[in-house]
Motif scaffolding. Structure first.
Motif, mmCIF file in Angstrom:
data_model
loop_
_atom_site.group_PDB
_atom_site.id
_atom_site.type_symbol
_atom_site.label_atom_id
_atom_site.label_comp_id
_atom_site.label_asym_id
_atom_site.label_seq_id
_atom_site.Cartn_x
_atom_site.Cartn_y
_atom_site.Cartn_z
ATOM 1 N N LEU A 211 48.375 50.660 -25.259
ATOM 2 C CA LEU A 211 47.378 49.620 -25.505
ATOM 3 C C LEU A 211 48.032 48.246 -25.428
ATOM 4 C CD1 LEU A 211 44.366 49.158 -26.477
ATOM 5 C CD2 LEU A 211 45.350 48.893 -28.757
ATOM 6 N N THR A 249 35.976 45.398 -15.219
ATOM 7 C CA THR A 249 36.756 46.430 -15.899
ATOM 8 C C THR A 249 36.460 47.814 -15.333
ATOM 9 O OG1 THR A 249 36.842 45.156 -17.955
ATOM 10 C CG2 THR A 249 37.217 47.514 -18.128
ATOM 11 N N SER A 253 39.164 50.014 -13.265
ATOM 12 C CA SER A 253 39.483 51.310 -13.863
ATOM 13 C C SER A 253 39.355 52.424 -12.834
ATOM 14 C CB SER A 253 38.561 51.589 -15.052
ATOM 15 O OG SER A 253 38.742 50.640 -16.082
ATOM 16 N N VAL A 352 44.135 54.181 -21.909
ATOM 17 C CA VAL A 352 44.371 53.305 -23.055
ATOM 18 C C VAL A 352 44.914 51.965 -22.579
ATOM 19 C CG1 VAL A 352 45.629 53.028 -25.220
ATOM 20 C CG2 VAL A 352 44.734 55.269 -24.580
ATOM 21 N N ASN A 354 44.086 50.486 -19.904
ATOM 22 C CA ASN A 354 42.914 49.726 -19.481
ATOM 23 C C ASN A 354 42.156 49.131 -20.661
ATOM 24 O OD1 ASN A 354 42.625 49.396 -16.719
ATOM 25 N ND2 ASN A 354 41.836 51.448 -16.400
ATOM 26 N N VAL A 355 42.127 49.845 -21.768
ATOM 27 C CA VAL A 355 41.480 49.306 -22.969
ATOM 28 C C VAL A 355 42.208 48.038 -23.427
ATOM 29 C CG1 VAL A 355 40.950 49.741 -25.394
ATOM 30 C CG2 VAL A 355 40.594 51.544 -23.706
ATOM 31 N N GLU A 358 41.043 45.207 -21.329
ATOM 32 C CA GLU A 358 39.690 44.767 -21.690
ATOM 33 C C GLU A 358 39.701 43.935 -22.967
ATOM 34 O OE1 GLU A 358 35.437 44.561 -21.472
ATOM 35 O OE2 GLU A 358 37.106 44.750 -20.081
ATOM 36 N N LEU A 359 40.524 44.300 -23.940
ATOM 37 C CA LEU A 359 40.573 43.550 -25.197
ATOM 38 C C LEU A 359 41.025 42.108 -24.965
ATOM 39 C CD1 LEU A 359 42.050 46.205 -27.660
ATOM 40 C CD2 LEU A 359 39.693 45.360 -27.537
#
Length: 407
Positions: A211, A249, A253, A352, A354-355, A358-359
């Motif tokens: 992350l 995103t 992804s 994760v 990729n998450v 995005e954050l």
């Protein structure tokens, strides 16, 4: 009027502050956001007999040559290996390494180790160095480790300081390890802050590492941040920028995962110029609306509003953003050197990753869009001028990068 002017000044100052946070604190990079670090890949498996562990390491060739020559004081290796790299001579690169195998292995075993139950295992080289192409030449070597045989769980630990910051050649090198050992399989990330991991570490710990890696890759990648700023500047409502960021995103992804599965691949020589051109194109979209519609650039064509309350222009822009997101996904994959199929545990870690991306996107939107929205509401012409200025700067930078990367 004076109060409105004071508010405008304060808004502009806030916008500058946001820009400082985004750019001033971001790691300095040049035209390519992916060329000033490196990624090491390690595959770790149980050996053929008790107490044996087999590791296959994949390292960037030219960085390996420089590090071995410097750390092991092997200048002849540098003189033999770098001309072969300059000429793109893969057999010559293999010969240089295998002619200096002792110093190359010494560097590896000083900087990479396996231990069991707190005791360092003994490495043995298996076969020769092989050189192959990812986006750049990489060299592969297999090491077998003889570890003390224990009755209970040996608690294998992996440590890596390969291409460490202290060497002074690159910074922020990451080692991505996939493992199938001690009855566990998965993936882990090693870097300067976390140089070791235990095979028994929790799934949550490994997920957290990936992350953070995703967040760092977007925050440290100036080209992707500029693309996001172009989206924000050209969005007329919060709904538009959220949908655009979501489409971006989803798109990156898709290609990111397909690259990890080995389904798609594209050379960095094509991907990097395309990313630069996409930055200029998205920024140019807003500039074109301002030039053709002037003060009505932010108007919404109510007669064409459909699902999600987007008009025809909004839908067209969303489709363009999705298409460019597919290209950016290849860029993220290239940043990690992903060009072949990995294990499913690693694929879950990449999701994760990729998450994390995005954050950071959401954080940038939360910092910048409200200021622009308030500015356009209180002083529409000033707001339009600011967004046009942002889009112009981003477009110019994108075009400059395109020329640099393409030619």
């Amino acid at each position: 009027m004076k109060q409105a002017q004071r508010w405008t000044v304060r808004s502009a100052a806030a916008l500058v502050a946001c820009a400082f946070l985004v750019f001033g604190l971001s790691p300095t990079r040049s035209a390519s956001a992916h060329g000033f670090s490196s990624t090491v890949y390690v595959d770790i498996k149980a050996g053929g007999q008790a107490g044996h562990v087999r590791t296959t390491l994949d390292l960037e060739y030219d960085l390996f040559i420089v590090s071995v020559a410097d750390q092991e004081h092997d200048d002849p290796l540098y003189r033999a290996g770098m001309p072969a790299w300059d000429d793109g001579d893969l057999p010559g690169q293999e010969k240089a390494l295998n002619d200096h195998v002792d110093s190359a292995i010494a560097y590896l075993t000083h900087r990479f180790a396996i231990s069991a139950g707190g005791t360092t295992c003994t490495p043995t080289r298996v076969g020769r160095f092989d050189v192959h192409m990812r986006d750049v030449p990489y060299t592969t070597i297999t090491l077998d480790w003889t570890c003390p045989v224990q009755e209970h769980d040996p608690h294998h630990e992996v440590r890596s300081s390969l291409f460490g910051d202290d060497e002074g050649f690159v910074k922020g090198v990451e080692t991505i390890a996939t493992f199938d050992l001690d009855g566990r399989s998965g993936s882990a990330l090693l870097d300067a802050k976390n140089p070791s991991f235990c095979i028994q570490q929790s799934l949550g710990q490994r997920a957290w590492e990936f992350l953070l890696l995703g967040a760092e890759h977007l925050y440290g990648g100036l080209d992707h941040i500029l693309f996001l700023l172009a989206l924000i500047a050209g969005s007329r409502r919060l709904r538009e920028v959220v949908l655009a960021a979501t489409a971006f995103t989803l798109a990156h992804s898709v290609t990111f995962i397909l690259a990890a599965l080995g389904v798609v691949a594209a050379p960095a020589d094509l991907v990097e110029p395309a990313i630069a051109l996409s930055i200029a194109a998205v920024a140019g979209w807003h500039i074109w609306r301002v030039v053709t519609r002037r003060s009505h650039a932010s108007d919404i064509a109510r007669s064409t509003v459909g699902r999600f309350e987007l008009d025809r222009s909004g839908w067209a822009r969303l489709a363009v953003v999705f298409a460019f997101g597919l290209i950016h996904g290849l860029g993220f994959a290239s940043a990690l050197g992903i060009d072949e199929a990995f294990s499913w545990p690693l694929l879950s870690s990449l999701l994760v990753f990729n998450v994390g991306i995005e954050l950071v996107q959401l954080a940038i939107i939360a910092a910048v869009f409200p200021v622009l929205a308030l500015l356009r509401h209180r002083a529409p012409m000033v707001g339009l001028g600011v967004t046009t200025l942002i889009a112009t700067g981003v477009a110019v930078m994108g075009l400059v990068w395109f020329v640099q990367r393409a030619f």
